[in-house]
Motif scaffolding. Structure first.
Motif, PDB file in Angstrom:
ATOM      1  N   SER A 181       0.848  -1.200   0.000  1.00  0.00           N
ATOM      2  CA  SER A 181       0.000   0.000   0.000  1.00  0.00           C
ATOM      3  C   SER A 181       0.877   1.242   0.000  1.00  0.00           C
ATOM      4  O   SER A 181       1.167   1.831   1.041  1.00  0.00           O
ATOM      5  CB  SER A 181      -0.910  -0.011   1.239  1.00  0.00           C
ATOM      6  OG  SER A 181      -0.117  -0.100   2.408  1.00  0.00           O
ATOM      7  N   TRP A 182       1.308   1.604  -1.296  1.00  0.00           N
ATOM      8  CA  TRP A 182       2.166   2.784  -1.443  1.00  0.00           C
ATOM      9  C   TRP A 182       1.638   3.606  -2.598  1.00  0.00           C
ATOM     10  O   TRP A 182       1.388   3.097  -3.688  1.00  0.00           O
ATOM     11  CB  TRP A 182       3.604   2.367  -1.706  1.00  0.00           C
ATOM     12  CG  TRP A 182       4.514   3.537  -1.967  1.00  0.00           C
ATOM     13  CD1 TRP A 182       5.086   4.361  -1.066  1.00  0.00           C
ATOM     14  CD2 TRP A 182       4.947   3.998  -3.254  1.00  0.00           C
ATOM     15  NE1 TRP A 182       5.846   5.307  -1.684  1.00  0.00           N
ATOM     16  CE2 TRP A 182       5.779   5.113  -3.046  1.00  0.00           C
ATOM     17  CE3 TRP A 182       4.707   3.586  -4.568  1.00  0.00           C
ATOM     18  CZ2 TRP A 182       6.388   5.806  -4.073  1.00  0.00           C
ATOM     19  CZ3 TRP A 182       5.315   4.275  -5.598  1.00  0.00           C
ATOM     20  CH2 TRP A 182       6.146   5.378  -5.343  1.00  0.00           C
ATOM     21  N   THR A 183       1.406   4.828  -2.380  1.00  0.00           N
ATOM     22  CA  THR A 183       0.897   5.739  -3.408  1.00  0.00           C
ATOM     23  C   THR A 183       2.007   6.697  -3.803  1.00  0.00           C
ATOM     24  O   THR A 183       2.593   7.357  -2.946  1.00  0.00           O
ATOM     25  CB  THR A 183      -0.304   6.543  -2.874  1.00  0.00           C
ATOM     26  OG1 THR A 183      -1.299   5.621  -2.419  1.00  0.00           O
ATOM     27  CG2 THR A 183      -0.876   7.437  -3.966  1.00  0.00           C
ATOM     28  N   PRO A 184       2.315   6.727  -5.151  1.00  0.00           N
ATOM     29  CA  PRO A 184       3.392   7.631  -5.568  1.00  0.00           C
ATOM     30  C   PRO A 184       3.003   9.076  -5.339  1.00  0.00           C
ATOM     31  O   PRO A 184       1.824   9.442  -5.404  1.00  0.00           O
ATOM     32  CB  PRO A 184       3.543   7.326  -7.066  1.00  0.00           C
ATOM     33  CG  PRO A 184       2.229   6.762  -7.476  1.00  0.00           C
ATOM     34  CD  PRO A 184       1.717   6.014  -6.291  1.00  0.00           C
ATOM     35  N   PRO A 185       3.949   9.915  -5.090  1.00  0.00           N
ATOM     36  CA  PRO A 185       3.626  11.339  -4.882  1.00  0.00           C
ATOM     37  C   PRO A 185       3.151  11.967  -6.181  1.00  0.00           C
ATOM     38  O   PRO A 185       3.523  11.544  -7.268  1.00  0.00           O
ATOM     39  CB  PRO A 185       4.971  11.936  -4.435  1.00  0.00           C
ATOM     40  CG  PRO A 185       6.004  11.007  -5.002  1.00  0.00           C
ATOM     41  CD  PRO A 185       5.390   9.634  -4.970  1.00  0.00           C
ATOM     42  N   PRO A 186       2.277  12.943  -6.115  1.00  0.00           N
ATOM     43  CA  PRO A 186       1.794  13.600  -7.339  1.00  0.00           C
ATOM     44  C   PRO A 186       2.935  14.305  -8.053  1.00  0.00           C
ATOM     45  O   PRO A 186       3.877  14.791  -7.427  1.00  0.00           O
ATOM     46  CB  PRO A 186       0.754  14.607  -6.812  1.00  0.00           C
ATOM     47  CG  PRO A 186       1.149  14.843  -5.385  1.00  0.00           C
ATOM     48  CD  PRO A 186       1.733  13.552  -4.900  1.00  0.00           C
ATOM     49  N   PRO A 187       2.887  14.305  -9.429  1.00  0.00           N
ATOM     50  CA  PRO A 187       3.967  14.969 -10.172  1.00  0.00           C
ATOM     51  C   PRO A 187       3.996  16.460  -9.890  1.00  0.00           C
ATOM     52  O   PRO A 187       2.959  17.102  -9.690  1.00  0.00           O
ATOM     53  CB  PRO A 187       3.603  14.680 -11.638  1.00  0.00           C
ATOM     54  CG  PRO A 187       2.133  14.430 -11.632  1.00  0.00           C
ATOM     55  CD  PRO A 187       1.829  13.776 -10.310  1.00  0.00           C
ATOM     56  N   LYS A 188       5.178  16.963  -9.908  1.00  0.00           N
ATOM     57  CA  LYS A 188       5.338  18.394  -9.682  1.00  0.00           C
ATOM     58  C   LYS A 188       4.978  19.155 -10.954  1.00  0.00           C
ATOM     59  O   LYS A 188       5.444  18.840 -12.037  1.00  0.00           O
ATOM     60  CB  LYS A 188       6.776  18.710  -9.282  1.00  0.00           C
ATOM     61  CG  LYS A 188       7.188  18.079  -7.946  1.00  0.00           C
ATOM     62  CD  LYS A 188       8.615  18.451  -7.587  1.00  0.00           C
ATOM     63  CE  LYS A 188       9.015  17.853  -6.247  1.00  0.00           C
ATOM     64  NZ  LYS A 188      10.416  18.194  -5.883  1.00  0.00           N
ATOM     65  N   THR A 189       4.111  20.116 -10.842  1.00  0.00           N
ATOM     66  CA  THR A 189       3.679  20.921 -11.980  1.00  0.00           C
ATOM     67  C   THR A 189       4.296  22.314 -11.896  1.00  0.00           C
ATOM     68  O   THR A 189       4.349  22.917 -10.822  1.00  0.00           O
ATOM     69  CB  THR A 189       2.144  21.050 -12.011  1.00  0.00           C
ATOM     70  OG1 THR A 189       1.699  21.605 -10.773  1.00  0.00           O
ATOM     71  CG2 THR A 189       1.504  19.678 -12.212  1.00  0.00           C
ATOM     72  N   THR A 190       4.753  22.757 -13.064  1.00  0.00           N
ATOM     73  CA  THR A 190       5.343  24.091 -13.135  1.00  0.00           C
ATOM     74  C   THR A 190       4.266  25.083 -13.560  1.00  0.00           C
ATOM     75  O   THR A 190       3.599  24.870 -14.581  1.00  0.00           O
ATOM     76  CB  THR A 190       6.499  24.115 -14.148  1.00  0.00           C
ATOM     77  OG1 THR A 190       7.448  23.108 -13.777  1.00  0.00           O
ATOM     78  CG2 THR A 190       7.167  25.473 -14.176  1.00  0.00           C
ATOM     79  N   PRO A 191       4.028  26.107 -12.838  1.00  0.00           N
ATOM     80  CA  PRO A 191       2.993  27.078 -13.228  1.00  0.00           C
ATOM     81  C   PRO A 191       3.378  27.752 -14.540  1.00  0.00           C
ATOM     82  O   PRO A 191       4.564  27.960 -14.826  1.00  0.00           O
ATOM     83  CB  PRO A 191       2.981  28.072 -12.064  1.00  0.00           C
ATOM     84  CG  PRO A 191       4.325  27.928 -11.420  1.00  0.00           C
ATOM     85  CD  PRO A 191       4.722  26.495 -11.591  1.00  0.00           C
ATOM     86  N   PRO A 192       2.384  28.053 -15.394  1.00  0.00           N
ATOM     87  CA  PRO A 192       2.704  28.700 -16.668  1.00  0.00           C
ATOM     88  C   PRO A 192       3.290  30.086 -16.445  1.00  0.00           C
ATOM     89  O   PRO A 192       3.014  30.741 -15.438  1.00  0.00           O
ATOM     90  CB  PRO A 192       1.344  28.767 -17.370  1.00  0.00           C
ATOM     91  CG  PRO A 192       0.340  28.735 -16.271  1.00  0.00           C
ATOM     92  CD  PRO A 192       0.942  27.875 -15.208  1.00  0.00           C
ATOM     93  N   PRO A 193       4.105  30.529 -17.396  1.00  0.00           N
ATOM     94  CA  PRO A 193       4.658  31.880 -17.260  1.00  0.00           C
ATOM     95  C   PRO A 193       3.558  32.924 -17.370  1.00  0.00           C
ATOM     96  O   PRO A 193       2.519  32.691 -18.000  1.00  0.00           O
ATOM     97  CB  PRO A 193       5.637  31.969 -18.435  1.00  0.00           C
ATOM     98  CG  PRO A 193       5.119  30.996 -19.443  1.00  0.00           C
ATOM     99  CD  PRO A 193       4.541  29.871 -18.647  1.00  0.00           C
TER     100      PRO A 193
END
Length: 312
Positions: free
Chosen positions: A88-100
């Motif tokens: 029972s392991w959930t990967p961390p959510p991907p890091k999103t880069t905010p748009p310029p």
């Protein structure tokens, strides 16, 4: 018992012992009775033999029968081993880069002009704008810009800023005149010099326009369509020699209302097919007009002998 009988008995016993030794085997003592039923004779003692040696080969125990393994396919579902559940392991959510942040706005809803038409034609190249360019920045254009911005990681505002415009220019080709005006409405080309004097139907194949000119002044302009490569519209200077309001082609059996003939069977006339299909079709050499109101007005003004100039 007589001596003679005793002597005969001893002789017989000795013969038996001699015979046994000669054959190499042991025998039990044999008693010989006299003829008169006297005492038994004493038997010779048996010859002792060496003890029997054990077999050097060890005794093997019988091999047990081994059952053949059973495949998983042969087992009933109830006998199959249960799979081990994953941890029972959930990967961390991907890091999103905010748009310029968006740059200065160039165009937005309500804007009109040739630059808006170019924007629509470029978005059309990338299948974001599915209409013909109109030159009006409306809701459909804003939705197309917003979709393009979101796909490219730009701020999805729906307004065309400097960042959006620069990205769009890098991804598209410069639109041609026909891409900017695929359904007509193209500004008329520079009039041919032969159109600058007198009464002339000045027709440009490049801009696909007919301009009614009197003494070098343009009075009205309308979209036109020409013949295909197999039935091309002739180019040159001609004159109107016949007008027919309700004409029907005897060659193709099709109506040609407001026909103004200038070269053989070729004429300027209204085309319901052009009005319905646009530039998806072609004429058989005539100059088709799709605006019935304008061709009806032009038909009233043109006279026999007026010139017709058709050029590239």
């Amino acid at each position: 018992m007589s001596r003679v009988a005793k002597a005969r008995g001893r002789a017989a016993a000795g013969a038996v012992v001699a015979l046994t030794l000669a054959c190499g085997c042991t025998a039990q003592a044999v008693g010989t009775a006299g003829r008169d039923g006297g005492d038994d004779a004493k038997a010779a003692p048996p010859k002792r033999t060496a003890p029997h040696a054990p077999d050097p080969t060890p005794t093997r125990s019988p091999t047990p029968k081994i059952k053949s393994p059973v495949s998983r396919a042969e087992l009933p579902p109830s006998k199959l081993p249960k799979p081990t559940p994953p941890p029972s392991w959930t990967p961390p959510p991907p890091k999103t880069t905010p748009p310029p942040p968006p740059g200065p706005v160039i165009m937005a809803q309500g804007k009109r002009g040739e630059r808006v038409r170019e924007l629509q034609a470029r978005l059309r190249q990338l299948s974001w704008f599915h209409q013909y360019p109109t030159g009006l920045y409306g809701p459909a254009t804003a939705a197309a810009v917003k979709g393009f911005q979101g796909k490219r990681g730009l701020a999805p505002t729906g307004a065309t800023d400097t960042r959006t415009w620069a990205r769009l220019l890098r991804m598209t080709d410069e639109p041609t005149r026909y891409a900017l005006y695929p359904d007509g409405g193209m500004p008329p080309a520079e009039p041919d010099r032969r159109c600058l004097t007198g009464r002339v139907l000045c027709i440009s194949k490049e801009s696909r326009t007919l301009t009614w000119m009197v003494d070098g002044k343009a009075l009205s302009t309308m979209d036109v369509r020409f013949g295909s490569e197999y039935t091309p519209t002739r180019e040159g200077v001609f004159t109107v020699f016949w007008k027919s309001r309700h004409h029907v082609s005897t060659l193709y059996d099709t109506p040609m209302p407001y026909a103004m003939f200038f070269s053989g069977g070729q004429a300027v006339h209204y085309s319901s097919d052009f009005a319905a299909r646009g530039y998806a079709g072609a004429s058989h050499g005539c100059v088709n007009v799709r605006d019935e109101g304008r061709i009806a007005d032009l038909f009233k003004k043109v006279e026999d002998g007026d010139r017709v100039v058709i050029y590239r």
